[in-house]
Write a protein that holds these residues in place. Structure first.
Motif, PDB file in Angstrom:
ATOM      1  N   GLN A 136       0.831  -1.203   0.000  1.00 49.63           N
ATOM      2  CA  GLN A 136       0.000   0.000   0.000  1.00 49.63           C
ATOM      3  C   GLN A 136       0.865   1.253   0.000  1.00 49.63           C
ATOM      4  O   GLN A 136       0.563   2.232  -0.699  1.00 49.63           O
ATOM      5  CB  GLN A 136      -0.926   0.008   1.211  1.00 49.63           C
ATOM      6  CG  GLN A 136      -1.839   1.234   1.249  1.00 49.63           C
ATOM      7  CD  GLN A 136      -2.917   1.135   2.311  1.00 49.63           C
ATOM      8  OE1 GLN A 136      -3.426   0.050   2.587  1.00 49.63           O
ATOM      9  NE2 GLN A 136      -3.268   2.260   2.914  1.00 49.63           N
ATOM     10  N   THR A 137       1.945   1.236   0.765  1.00 51.69           N
ATOM     11  CA  THR A 137       2.864   2.378   0.801  1.00 51.69           C
ATOM     12  C   THR A 137       3.464   2.621  -0.578  1.00 51.69           C
ATOM     13  O   THR A 137       3.569   3.775  -1.030  1.00 51.69           O
ATOM     14  CB  THR A 137       3.982   2.142   1.832  1.00 51.69           C
ATOM     15  OG1 THR A 137       3.400   1.983   3.126  1.00 51.69           O
ATOM     16  CG2 THR A 137       4.948   3.311   1.857  1.00 51.69           C
ATOM     17  N   GLU A 140       0.671   4.156  -2.877  1.00 51.83           N
ATOM     18  CA  GLU A 140       0.338   5.532  -2.526  1.00 51.83           C
ATOM     19  C   GLU A 140       1.449   6.508  -2.892  1.00 51.83           C
ATOM     20  O   GLU A 140       1.178   7.673  -3.191  1.00 51.83           O
ATOM     21  CB  GLU A 140       0.019   5.628  -1.036  1.00 51.83           C
ATOM     22  CG  GLU A 140      -1.297   4.965  -0.652  1.00 51.83           C
ATOM     23  CD  GLU A 140      -1.600   5.065   0.826  1.00 51.83           C
ATOM     24  OE1 GLU A 140      -0.703   5.509   1.587  1.00 51.83           O
ATOM     25  OE2 GLU A 140      -2.714   4.697   1.229  1.00 51.83           O
ATOM     26  N   ASN A 141       2.701   6.053  -2.886  1.00 53.20           N
ATOM     27  CA  ASN A 141       3.826   6.942  -3.154  1.00 53.20           C
ATOM     28  C   ASN A 141       4.328   6.895  -4.585  1.00 53.20           C
ATOM     29  O   ASN A 141       4.986   7.834  -5.039  1.00 53.20           O
ATOM     30  CB  ASN A 141       4.980   6.619  -2.201  1.00 53.20           C
ATOM     31  CG  ASN A 141       4.753   7.134  -0.799  1.00 53.20           C
ATOM     32  OD1 ASN A 141       5.164   8.242  -0.471  1.00 53.20           O
ATOM     33  ND2 ASN A 141       4.080   6.351   0.024  1.00 53.20           N
ATOM     34  N   CYS A 144      -0.626   6.595  -6.912  1.00 55.40           N
ATOM     35  CA  CYS A 144      -1.520   7.672  -6.481  1.00 55.40           C
ATOM     36  C   CYS A 144      -2.127   7.290  -5.144  1.00 55.40           C
ATOM     37  O   CYS A 144      -2.154   6.118  -4.778  1.00 55.40           O
ATOM     38  CB  CYS A 144      -2.634   7.917  -7.507  1.00 55.40           C
ATOM     39  SG  CYS A 144      -3.822   6.548  -7.633  1.00 55.40           S
ATOM     40  N   ASP A 145      -2.627   8.273  -4.449  1.00 55.04           N
ATOM     41  CA  ASP A 145      -3.359   8.032  -3.208  1.00 55.04           C
ATOM     42  C   ASP A 145      -4.849   8.077  -3.553  1.00 55.04           C
ATOM     43  O   ASP A 145      -5.595   8.927  -3.073  1.00 55.04           O
ATOM     44  CB  ASP A 145      -3.002   9.085  -2.162  1.00 55.04           C
ATOM     45  CG  ASP A 145      -3.606   8.773  -0.802  1.00 55.04           C
ATOM     46  OD1 ASP A 145      -4.194   7.683  -0.645  1.00 55.04           O
ATOM     47  OD2 ASP A 145      -3.508   9.622   0.094  1.00 55.04           O
TER      48      ASP A 145
END
Length: 208
Positions: A136-137, A140-141, A144-145
């Motif tokens: 997930q990290t 998101e990085n 996209c978030d």
């Protein structure tokens, strides 16, 4: 951190008789401003993983003939792709045991792909919370978030995607399962689960 732990990439080297995929149609995804990730994003990920009690070593540059062991992937046409430049980091859990690697590669100026390959044992769901957090990290990085908003493939979260892949893998007699999501922020996500003799490898690849 001086400890180094490298897992050579087995994806694309092992024979995969059957590939089970969850393919998402990019036409169903609203266009989202993409993150054009760069090598320094590794530093951002390192800081976030510390909050989850996961240590990441400083990046080591690989530019010789071993690049293919750390930064290779298969494209949508199932063609193996190599890069000329790769940085690799080692991931270590709070108990001091290695989790795997997070690598990024492309040319010396700009990366075109990133991957994390994590090794767990004795069960496929060992340290699933760590796997979820790392993947997930990354998304998101580097992508996209926006997963919760877009829900690519109909999966409400990254964890739900991993749950579906794990279930599909458990029901299959094959050694490797591959799941793809295309079009999220104009990138390709590839999830792979592979069994080795004594462990399981979870791999997430992000391709621009």
């Amino acid at each position: 951190m001086n400890k180094k732990f490298f897992i050579p990439i087995l994806i694309g080297i092992a024979i995969i008789p059957i590939i089970a995929s969850f393919n998402d149609d990019s036409s169903d995804i609203t266009i989202t401003p993409k993150i054009d990730f760069i090598y320094s994003n590794v530093d951002d990920i390192q800081k976030i993983l510390i909050d989850g009690n996961i240590s990441m070593s400083n990046p080591n540059v690989i530019s010789d003939d071993t690049v293919g062991q750390y930064c290779t992937y298969f494209d949508n046409g199932n063609v193996q792709r190599f890069v000329q430049y790769c940085v690799t980091t080692a991931l270590v859990d709070s108990d001091g045991k290695p989790l795997g690697n997070l690598n990024m590669g492309g040319n010396p100026i700009s990366p075109s792909m990133a991957l994390a390959i994590l090794e767990v044992s004795p069960n496929i769901d060992s340290k699933r919370n760590k796997i979820d957090f790392i993947f997930q990290t990354m998304i998101e990085n580097l992508v996209c978030d926006c997963w919760g908003e877009q829900q690519p493939g109909g999966f409400e979260s990254v964890s739900a995607w991993l749950d579906a892949a794990q279930k599909k893998y458990s029901e299959s007699s094959q050694t490797t399962l591959k799941s793809k999501i295309n079009g999220l922020a104009q990138k390709q996500l590839i999830l792979e689960i592979t069994a080795t003799e004594k462990s399981y490898l979870w791999t997430l690849i992000v391709v621009k």
